[in-house]
Design a protein around this motif. Structure first.
Motif, PDB file in Angstrom:
ATOM      1  N   ARG A  65      -9.338   8.340  -9.757  1.00 55.32           N
ATOM      2  CA  ARG A  65      -7.775   8.440  -8.627  1.00 55.32           C
ATOM      3  C   ARG A  65      -6.894   9.200  -9.752  1.00 55.32           C
ATOM      4  NH1 ARG A  65      -8.072   2.363  -6.645  1.00 55.32           N
ATOM      5  NH2 ARG A  65      -8.628   2.652  -4.080  1.00 55.32           N
ATOM      6  N   ARG A  66      -6.325   9.770 -10.956  1.00 53.32           N
ATOM      7  CA  ARG A  66      -5.784   9.993 -11.351  1.00 53.32           C
ATOM      8  C   ARG A  66      -6.966  11.738 -11.193  1.00 53.32           C
ATOM      9  NH1 ARG A  66      -2.394   9.764 -16.586  1.00 53.32           N
ATOM     10  NH2 ARG A  66      -2.275  11.839 -17.024  1.00 53.32           N
ATOM     11  N   ASP A  67      -7.829  11.882 -11.362  1.00 52.51           N
ATOM     12  CA  ASP A  67      -8.371  13.974 -11.577  1.00 52.51           C
ATOM     13  C   ASP A  67      -8.233  13.812  -9.929  1.00 52.51           C
ATOM     14  OD1 ASP A  67      -8.133  13.394 -13.767  1.00 52.51           O
ATOM     15  OD2 ASP A  67     -10.362  12.880 -14.270  1.00 52.51           O
ATOM     16  N   PHE A  68      -8.084  12.878  -8.713  1.00 45.17           N
ATOM     17  CA  PHE A  68      -8.574  13.905  -7.314  1.00 45.17           C
ATOM     18  C   PHE A  68      -7.194  13.193  -6.508  1.00 45.17           C
ATOM     19  CE2 PHE A  68     -13.539  13.639  -8.988  1.00 45.17           C
ATOM     20  CZ  PHE A  68     -12.869  15.664  -9.295  1.00 45.17           C
ATOM     21  N   ALA A  69      -7.271  11.915  -6.156  1.00 46.81           N
ATOM     22  CA  ALA A  69      -6.498  11.251  -5.592  1.00 46.81           C
ATOM     23  C   ALA A  69      -5.143  11.822  -5.175  1.00 46.81           C
ATOM     24  CB  ALA A  69      -5.584   9.448  -5.714  1.00 46.81           C
ATOM     25  N   GLU A  70      -4.400  12.178  -3.746  1.00 45.89           N
ATOM     26  CA  GLU A  70      -3.466  12.993  -3.351  1.00 45.89           C
ATOM     27  C   GLU A  70      -2.035  11.728  -3.166  1.00 45.89           C
ATOM     28  OE1 GLU A  70      -5.137  15.783  -1.026  1.00 45.89           O
ATOM     29  OE2 GLU A  70      -5.267  13.996   0.879  1.00 45.89           O
ATOM     30  N   SER A  71      -2.564  10.839  -3.074  1.00 46.99           N
ATOM     31  CA  SER A  71      -0.990   9.650  -2.806  1.00 46.99           C
ATOM     32  C   SER A  71      -2.113   8.078  -3.303  1.00 46.99           C
ATOM     33  CB  SER A  71      -0.239   9.584  -2.025  1.00 46.99           C
ATOM     34  OG  SER A  71      -1.540   9.379  -0.546  1.00 46.99           O
ATOM     35  N   ILE A  72      -0.939   7.049  -3.171  1.00 49.39           N
ATOM     36  CA  ILE A  72      -1.120   6.007  -2.794  1.00 49.39           C
ATOM     37  C   ILE A  72      -2.439   5.784  -1.640  1.00 49.39           C
ATOM     38  CG2 ILE A  72       0.657   5.191  -1.701  1.00 49.39           C
ATOM     39  CD1 ILE A  72       0.132   1.839  -3.621  1.00 49.39           C
ATOM     40  N   GLU A  73      -1.914   6.329  -0.539  1.00 49.19           N
ATOM     41  CA  GLU A  73      -2.843   5.586   0.286  1.00 49.19           C
ATOM     42  C   GLU A  73      -4.146   7.102   0.829  1.00 49.19           C
ATOM     43  OE1 GLU A  73      -1.504   5.664   4.956  1.00 49.19           O
ATOM     44  OE2 GLU A  73      -2.098   7.450   4.813  1.00 49.19           O
ATOM     45  N   ALA A  74      -3.984   8.478   0.398  1.00 49.07           N
ATOM     46  CA  ALA A  74      -5.080   9.127   0.007  1.00 49.07           C
ATOM     47  C   ALA A  74      -6.177   8.825  -0.813  1.00 49.07           C
ATOM     48  CB  ALA A  74      -4.945  10.799   0.782  1.00 49.07           C
ATOM     49  N   ASN A  75      -6.218   7.808  -1.946  1.00 45.68           N
ATOM     50  CA  ASN A  75      -6.584   7.324  -3.087  1.00 45.68           C
ATOM     51  C   ASN A  75      -7.934   7.597  -3.408  1.00 45.68           C
ATOM     52  OD1 ASN A  75      -7.272   5.256  -2.268  1.00 45.68           O
ATOM     53  ND2 ASN A  75      -6.226   3.869  -3.387  1.00 45.68           N
ATOM     54  N   SER A  76      -8.848   8.549  -2.823  1.00 49.56           N
ATOM     55  CA  SER A  76     -10.383   8.924  -3.044  1.00 49.56           C
ATOM     56  C   SER A  76     -11.497   8.456  -2.711  1.00 49.56           C
ATOM     57  CB  SER A  76     -10.302   9.693  -4.433  1.00 49.56           C
ATOM     58  OG  SER A  76      -8.976  11.142  -4.030  1.00 49.56           O
ATOM     59  N   VAL A  77     -11.142   6.759  -3.017  1.00 45.30           N
ATOM     60  CA  VAL A  77     -12.287   6.190  -3.209  1.00 45.30           C
ATOM     61  C   VAL A  77     -11.939   4.247  -3.636  1.00 45.30           C
ATOM     62  CG1 VAL A  77     -13.915   7.400  -5.050  1.00 45.30           C
ATOM     63  CG2 VAL A  77     -12.002   5.865  -6.045  1.00 45.30           C
ATOM     64  N   HIS A  78     -12.563   3.726  -2.258  1.00 44.50           N
ATOM     65  CA  HIS A  78     -12.699   2.361  -1.833  1.00 44.50           C
ATOM     66  C   HIS A  78     -14.012   1.216  -3.352  1.00 44.50           C
ATOM     67  CE1 HIS A  78     -12.323  -1.138  -0.925  1.00 44.50           C
ATOM     68  NE2 HIS A  78     -13.977  -1.892  -0.787  1.00 44.50           N
ATOM     69  N   GLY A  79     -13.397   0.762  -3.736  1.00 49.01           N
ATOM     70  CA  GLY A  79     -14.748  -0.358  -4.538  1.00 49.01           C
ATOM     71  C   GLY A  79     -14.543  -1.880  -4.099  1.00 49.01           C
ATOM     72  N   SER A  80     -15.776  -2.241  -3.995  1.00 54.39           N
ATOM     73  CA  SER A  80     -15.523  -3.592  -3.961  1.00 54.39           C
ATOM     74  C   SER A  80     -14.721  -3.733  -5.127  1.00 54.39           C
ATOM     75  CB  SER A  80     -16.733  -4.013  -4.071  1.00 54.39           C
ATOM     76  OG  SER A  80     -17.407  -3.768  -2.826  1.00 54.39           O
ATOM     77  N   ASP A  81     -13.791  -5.503  -4.579  1.00 58.27           N
ATOM     78  CA  ASP A  81     -12.841  -5.931  -5.494  1.00 58.27           C
ATOM     79  C   ASP A  81     -13.569  -7.374  -6.709  1.00 58.27           C
ATOM     80  OD1 ASP A  81     -12.456  -7.878  -3.809  1.00 58.27           O
ATOM     81  OD2 ASP A  81     -10.131  -7.111  -3.600  1.00 58.27           O
ATOM     82  N   SER A  82     -14.737  -7.244  -5.987  1.00 53.77           N
ATOM     83  CA  SER A  82     -15.581  -8.509  -6.414  1.00 53.77           C
ATOM     84  C   SER A  82     -17.399  -8.764  -6.231  1.00 53.77           C
ATOM     85  CB  SER A  82     -15.077  -9.948  -5.918  1.00 53.77           C
ATOM     86  OG  SER A  82     -15.527 -10.798  -5.073  1.00 53.77           O
ATOM     87  N   SER A  83     -17.876  -9.595  -6.893  1.00 53.51           N
ATOM     88  CA  SER A  83     -19.618  -9.567  -6.405  1.00 53.51           C
ATOM     89  C   SER A  83     -19.692 -10.274  -5.203  1.00 53.51           C
ATOM     90  CB  SER A  83     -20.512  -9.902  -7.235  1.00 53.51           C
ATOM     91  OG  SER A  83     -21.823  -9.593  -7.496  1.00 53.51           O
TER      92      SER A  83
END
Ligand code: ATP
Ligand code: MG
Length: 138
Positions: free
Chosen positions: A102-120
């Motif tokens: 996100r630091r290197d690619f994201a455009e904004s808090i909304e367009a933040n490039s990636v989603h990842g699950s937050d728990s198993s």
């Protein structure tokens, strides 16, 4: 071994950064064991992000997620949920650590490039939202 659900968001596909983000994922020793590029419908976006339905940004988030294709992926690795969240960086790229996606690619808090699950537990639910077991190849 643990699995997590990753989504490369429309800002990534629009800027042709799928390979660049995937390189970060693979460099971090996470394996992409399933991957598909899709155009979400509004109904699918609303269902996927249903947990946020009462948040002020829900409408915008869903519109954004259907503004272009996304790449849905299953990542596998030891402790992959936590390790991928760390690699992604903070939700708001302004607060994301150096070297994170996100630091290197994201455009904004909304367009933040990636989603990842937050728990198993959520990873299992989210993976089954997009993939059948037969389409996941370890
Ligand atoms: P994700 O679930 O996409 O991996 P996250 O877990 O870091 O991201 P959440 O709090 O689950 O963040 O929010 C889901 C998504 O909603 C964020 O990734 C971002 O795209 C969007 N979002 C979150 N907070 C805001 C906000 N204040 N304004 C606009 N969009 C937001
Ligand atoms: Mg989240």
């Amino acid at each position: 071994m643990e699995r997590t659900l990753s989504i490369l968001k429309p800002d990534v596909t629009r800027r042709n950064l799928t390979g660049a983000v995937n390189a970060r994922i693979e460099s971090a020793d996470l394996r992409i064991i399933a991957q598909r590029r899709i155009q979400l419908t509004l109904e699918q976006a609303q269902k996927f992000y249903a947990i946020h339905k009462d948040r002020s940004f829900f409408g915008e988030l869903c519109s954004y997620m259907i503004s272009g294709p996304v790449v849905v992926q299953v990542l596998e690795g030891e402790n992959s949920v936590e390790r991928y969240r760390k690699l992604m960086g903070s939700t708001n790229p302004a607060n994301a650590d150096e070297g994170t996606i996100r630091r290197d690619f994201a455009e904004s808090i909304e367009a933040n490039s990636v989603h990842g699950s937050d728990s198993s537990e959520n990873a299992v639910v989210e993976i089954s939202f997009f993939f059948r077991e037969i389409d996941i190849t370890e």
